[in-house]
Design an enzyme around this catalytic site. Sequence first.
Site, PDB file in Angstrom:
ATOM      1  N   ASP A  80       0.810  -1.221   0.000  1.00 57.61           N
ATOM      2  CA  ASP A  80       0.000   0.000   0.000  1.00 57.61           C
ATOM      3  C   ASP A  80       0.843   1.269   0.000  1.00 57.61           C
ATOM      4  OD1 ASP A  80      -2.552  -1.115  -0.151  1.00 57.61           O
ATOM      5  OD2 ASP A  80      -2.571  -1.553   1.995  1.00 57.61           O
ATOM      6  N   ASP A 111      -5.203  -5.459  -5.985  1.00 52.86           N
ATOM      7  CA  ASP A 111      -5.034  -4.044  -5.677  1.00 52.86           C
ATOM      8  C   ASP A 111      -3.618  -3.554  -6.006  1.00 52.86           C
ATOM      9  OD1 ASP A 111      -6.594  -5.792  -4.067  1.00 52.86           O
ATOM     10  OD2 ASP A 111      -7.087  -4.205  -2.653  1.00 52.86           O
TER      11      ASP A 111
HETATM   12  N1  GLY Z   1      -6.909  -2.063  -1.148  1.00 49.74           N
HETATM   13  C1  GLY Z   1      -7.997  -2.424  -0.333  1.00 49.74           C
HETATM   14  C2  GLY Z   1      -9.336  -2.264  -0.931  1.00 49.74           C
HETATM   15  O1  GLY Z   1      -9.531  -2.088  -2.108  1.00 49.74           O
HETATM   16  O2  GLY Z   1     -10.260  -2.353  -0.146  1.00 49.74           O
END
Ligand code: GLY
Length: 415
Positions: free
Chosen positions: A126, A187
């Site tokens: 992230d 993601d």
């Molecule tokens: N990256 C986490 C989500 O999309 O909830």
Amino acid sequence: MRKIAKTFTLATLAMLMVTACTSVAADRDTVDSDLAYCDSQLRRTLAELADSTGVIDYTLSPRNILAGEQHWNLRRVDKTEWCGGFFPGTLWYDYEATADTAILSQARRFTQPLAFLAQTPAYDHDLGFLVIISFLNGYRLTADEEYKHVLLACADTLATLFNPRAGTILSWPRHVADYGGHNTIMDNMINLELLFWAAENGGSDSLRQIAMSHADTTMTYHFHDDGVGYHVAVYDSLDGHFIRGCTHQGLGDTTMWARGQAWAIYGYTMCYRYTHEQRYLDFAQKVTDAYLKQLPADGVPFWDFNDPRIATTALTELTPSDSVAPRDASAACVVASALFELAGYVAPDKAKEYLRVANLTLETLRQPEWRGGDLCPAFLLHSTGHHPAGSEINASMSYADYYYIEALIRARKAS
Ligand code: GLY
């Protein structure tokens, strides 16, 4: 009160049925009015964040407004809070829309607390979300060399999570034992932008190679033949072989979790932007078409396309319950934004269809039932964060607002 405000009128539904079948490109005035709405909601948020003496704690970032609540829940910015970049990113886009230097100043102040990431070992993937949304937008709009420095340092940090045997970035180091190996989540496609950008802006070319390896490996293992992706792919940490696909935030291992598919659509479109490799453009269309094939007529997906409640949930029912499937405005915004870009790369017929869906989505989200409006200062209602965990269902989310304003900026450029 909130429930009443969310009830669709028959007129709204009729409008959507008509626009679903026709071109719905908004005129410039309509998009400008949407952006003015965002600006006024954002100023409300800024006013609410200030204490009685007008001081704001910039280390606290708005994350969500849960169903029935009226104010943002804040999270302290740190390496574990994946949403920390979205509020500054939204401010950057608002500055782009308004050219107001007071907003510029707020964007800078909310961006700065994330600078520590340039000196922090990687916590997880992230890191890309955190700094692309904040510093990269800031650099794009100000050319501030300090922002560039943070971005280049963070790109090198993100690259430390790359496993050359698996060929992808490790998304969650803390969950290797839980998943039985090197885990990569869909993601993570978004984070590749940091590597591509860094390689073009003074960083090592190996960053671009890592990003392409990740995109290629993901293309090979992370999807079913029909273009629907898993949320999580697990690879052997030592020899790198693909072990299995499964889910974390979707309904099931092989279902289409709406936001996961949205990340894939946005991610492969972005990969094409940086590489001009035809395989990424082809794949972006494949994953997009898999999503569009099952998309509800108003352009906003249910949180997971395979939720069995969808069969008996009317598009007018926006309050989830045991028998009503929740929607996910955030996925709709990610996809709408991506479609404005993707439309610029594909054949005219395809472009027309992608723009139709992007504009239709914005038309839906323009309706009072979808807006925070007077109820709360978020731009939008009705996103789903983590349904299996029972968290952030039917909520306003900072990332929905971010991708919404990005989509509007792109719509304005297209109008
Ligand atoms: N990256 C986490 C989500 O999309 O909830």
